[in-house]
Design a protein around this motif. Structure first.
Motif, PDB file in Angstrom:
ATOM      1  N   SER A 135       0.814  -1.216   0.000  1.00 60.34           N
ATOM      2  CA  SER A 135       0.000   0.000   0.000  1.00 60.34           C
ATOM      3  C   SER A 135       0.854   1.275   0.000  1.00 60.34           C
ATOM      4  N   ASP A 136       2.169   1.119  -0.122  1.00 61.90           N
ATOM      5  CA  ASP A 136       3.076   2.272  -0.160  1.00 61.90           C
ATOM      6  C   ASP A 136       3.318   2.634  -1.639  1.00 61.90           C
ATOM      7  N   LEU A 137       2.579   3.641  -2.109  1.00 63.66           N
ATOM      8  CA  LEU A 137       2.552   3.980  -3.542  1.00 63.66           C
ATOM      9  C   LEU A 137       3.955   4.261  -4.107  1.00 63.66           C
TER      10      LEU A 137
ATOM     11  N   ARG B 217       5.920   2.021  -6.876  1.00 67.95           N
ATOM     12  CA  ARG B 217       6.388   2.646  -8.137  1.00 67.95           C
ATOM     13  C   ARG B 217       7.868   2.358  -8.366  1.00 67.95           C
TER      14      ARG B 217
ATOM     15  N   MET C 179      -6.738  -0.849  -0.252  1.00 70.21           N
ATOM     16  CA  MET C 179      -5.788   0.156  -0.776  1.00 70.21           C
ATOM     17  C   MET C 179      -4.559  -0.509  -1.382  1.00 70.21           C
ATOM     18  N   GLY C 180      -4.091  -1.578  -0.755  1.00 68.78           N
ATOM     19  CA  GLY C 180      -2.906  -2.272  -1.277  1.00 68.78           C
ATOM     20  C   GLY C 180      -3.160  -2.818  -2.672  1.00 68.78           C
TER      21      GLY C 180
ATOM     22  N   THR D 285      -3.435   0.045  -5.138  1.00 71.52           N
ATOM     23  CA  THR D 285      -2.103   0.620  -5.385  1.00 71.52           C
ATOM     24  C   THR D 285      -1.348  -0.222  -6.417  1.00 71.52           C
TER      25      THR D 285
ATOM     26  N   GLN E  71      -2.888   0.272  -9.860  1.00 67.64           N
ATOM     27  CA  GLN E  71      -2.618   1.575 -10.447  1.00 67.64           C
ATOM     28  C   GLN E  71      -1.174   1.665 -10.950  1.00 67.64           C
ATOM     29  N   VAL E  72      -0.249   1.116 -10.154  1.00 65.35           N
ATOM     30  CA  VAL E  72       1.157   1.178 -10.561  1.00 65.35           C
ATOM     31  C   VAL E  72       1.398   0.256 -11.755  1.00 65.35           C
TER      32      VAL E  72
END
Ligand code: NAD
Ligand code: DAU
Length: 352
Positions: free
Chosen positions: A61-63, A67, A103-104, A107, A110-111
Motif C-alpha cells: 500500500s506504499d505507492l 512505483r 488500498m494495497g 495501489t 494503479q502502478v
C-alpha cells in the motif's frame, strides 16, 4: 519474464513461489512481502540461493515504494496474494484489512497500469481471492459458483470482495488483462497457527484446550495448499483473461467432525491413548457473524482447464500433521514471535 508474486512469505504464497521458482527457471520470480506477523522468511529459506529468485521487503500500500520497484524490475505479470487473511483479526482490528486488502490492491493495480502504459502484450494481473466473498450457504444446500452474487459478511471478506471489484474495475475500464480465482479453505505446511488446523495440532501437542466456536456445526470445504498452488499455476498459464475461476476440493467437513479426526490422527502419531485429545475439546462463544457453510463448485476449472485436486483429505491431513510434528522449531518460533525480531532486523529495508 519478470513475475511479481506478493505475499510469498505467507502460507499459500510460499508454496506458489516455490512452485514457480522450481518449475520455471526461465522466469525471474520476485517475492514482495511486508513480513507482517504471518509472513516468515523461514517459509522460503530453501529458495534463497536460487538464481531466478529475489526477495523484496515492502508494503503493497506504499505507492512510492511500489512505483520504485516496478520501475526497477519492469514486472510483466503479477500474482497477488499479499493480504491480511484471518477473519477473527478482522473482527477485532478491521482497518488494517481495508488498508492492505483494498488500498494495497488498488495501489498495485494503479502502478501496474502506469508501468504498462496501455501496452498489455504479455501482461497479466492475477488476483488470488477467497470463497468468503460469496457469503454463507445453508447446510446441505447449493454451492458457490463463479456467478453467485457477492455477499461478504465479515470485515475480512468485505475487504477481499472490495479488492475483487477493484481488479475487475481496472480490467473493465483500462482493459488491463486480469484474472481472478476464489478458493476455499486451505490447509497444509507453513500455515500460521491461528487458523483452525495448525492451531489445534499445536494445542493437542501441548495439551491445551481446543476452543470450538459455537456448536461446531459450521462447514468448511478444505483443499490441500499445494493443490491450490497447482491451480494458480494452471490458471496463470491457461486461464482466460477477464475470467474468474473457483477453486475447491469438494471436501466439506463440519468443524466438530474434522476436529475429532484431527484428535484421532494426532493421538495415534504421538502415542497418546485413543480418546485423549478429544477431552481437550471446549465449546466457546461463537465467532461474531460466523458464516455457516462454504462449499465451492470448481467444475469450471476442472472442465475448462483440466485441474483436479491430487490428494485425498485424510492423506493430506496426515502429511500436514507430520509436517508440524517434524517442524517443532518453526511452530515454537512463530508462536513465540522470535522470527519477527530476527527477520525484521535482517531486512530492515528493501531488497536481498
Ligand atoms: P497469510 O496471512 O499466511 O500470508 C499473507 C502474506 O501477506 C504474509 O506473508 C504477509 O507478510 C503478507 N502481507 C500482509 N500485508 C502486506 C502488505 N501490506 N504488503 C506486503 N505484504 C503483506 O495468508 P494466506 O492464508 O497465505 O493467504 C494468501 C492469500 O490467499 C490472501 O489473499 C487470502 O485472502 C487468500 N486466500 C486464503 C485462503 C486460506 O485458506 N488461507 C483461501 C482462499 C484465499
Ligand atoms: O474460505 C477461505 C478462507 O478460509 C480464507 O479466505 C481465509 O483467509 C482463511 O482464514 C479461512 O477462513 P475461516 O474463517 O474459514 O478459517 P479458520 O481457520 O479461522 O476457521 C475455520 C473454521 O473453524 C471456522 O468455522 C471457525 C472455526 N474455528 C476457528 C478457530 C481459529 C473454531 O471453531 N475455533 C478456532 O479456534
Amino acid at each position: 519474464m519478470n513475475v511479481l508474486i506478493t505475499g510469498g512469505a505467507g502460507f499459500i504464497g510460499c508454496h506458489v513461489v516455490r512452485l514457480f521458482v522450481e518449475k520455471y527457471p526461465e522466469y525471474r520470480i520476485f517475492n514482495l512481502d511486508k513480513l507482517t506477523y504471518s509472513g516468515n522468511l523461514e517459509n522460503v529459506k530453501d529458495l534463497e540461493d536460487s538464481p531466478n529468485y529475489t526477495f523484496i521487503k515492502g508494503d503493497i500500500s506504499d505507492l512510492e515504494f511500489v512505483r520504485e520497484i516496478f520501475e526497477k524490475h519492469k514486472f510483466d505479470k503479477v500474482i497477488h496474494l499479499a493480504a491480511e487473511s484471518h477473519v477473527d483479526r478482522s473482527i477485532s482490528d478491521p482497518l488494517i484489512f481495508v488498508k492492505t486488502n483494498v488500498m494495497g490492491t488498488a495501489t498495485l493495480l494503479q502502478v501496474a497500469k502506469e508501468s504498462w502504459k496501455g501496452n498489455y502484450e504479455n501482461k497479466l494481473f492475477y488476483h488470488v481471492s477467497t470463497d468468503e466473498v460469496y457469503g454463507s450457504l445453508e447446510l446441505g444446500g447449493d454451492f458457490f459458483y463463479e456467478t453467485t452474487p457477492y455477499d461478504p459478511r465479515s470485515p475480512y471478506s468485505a475487504s477481499k470482495a472490495s479488492s475483487d471489484h477493484m481488479v475487475r474495475a481496472w480490467g473493465h475500464t483500462y482493459k488491463m488483462p486480469i484474472i481472478l480465482s476464489n478458493c476455499s479453505n486451505n490447509y497444509g505446511a507453513n500455515q500460521f497457527p491461528e487458523k483452525l488446523i495448525p492451531l489445534f495440532i499445536n494445542n493437542i501437542v501441548n495439551g491445551k484446550s481446543l476452543p470450538v466456536y459455537g456448536e461446531g456445526i459450521n462447514v468448511r470445504d478444505w483443499l490441500w495448499v499445494e493443490d491450490h498452488a497447482r491451480a494458480i499455476d494452471v490458471i496463470f498459464h491457461n486461464g482466460k483473461h477477464y475470467e474468474t475461476y473457483n477453486i475447491g476440493g469438494h471436501n466439506e467437513w463440519k468443524n466438530i467432525d474434522l476436529i475429532k479426526v484431527l484428535c484421532k490422527l494426532v493421538d495415534a502419531k504421538i502415542g497418546n491413548e485413543p480418546g485423549t485429545s478429544e477431552k481437550l475439546i471446549t465449546f466457546v462463544k461463537d465467532r461474531a457473524g460466523h458464516d455457516l457453510r462454504y462449499a465451492i463448485d470448481a467444475s469450471k476449472l476442472e472442465n475448462e482447464l483440466g485441474w483436479t485436486p491430487s490428494l485425498q483429505f485424510e492423506e493430506g491431513l496426515s502429511k500436514t500433521i507430520d509436517w508440524y510434528l517434524e517442524n517443532k522449531e518453526w511452530l515454537d518460533s512463530v508462536t513465540s514471535g522470535a522470527y519477527l525480531d530476527y527477520y525484521t532486523k535482517q531486512y530492515e529495508s528493501s531488497e536481498s
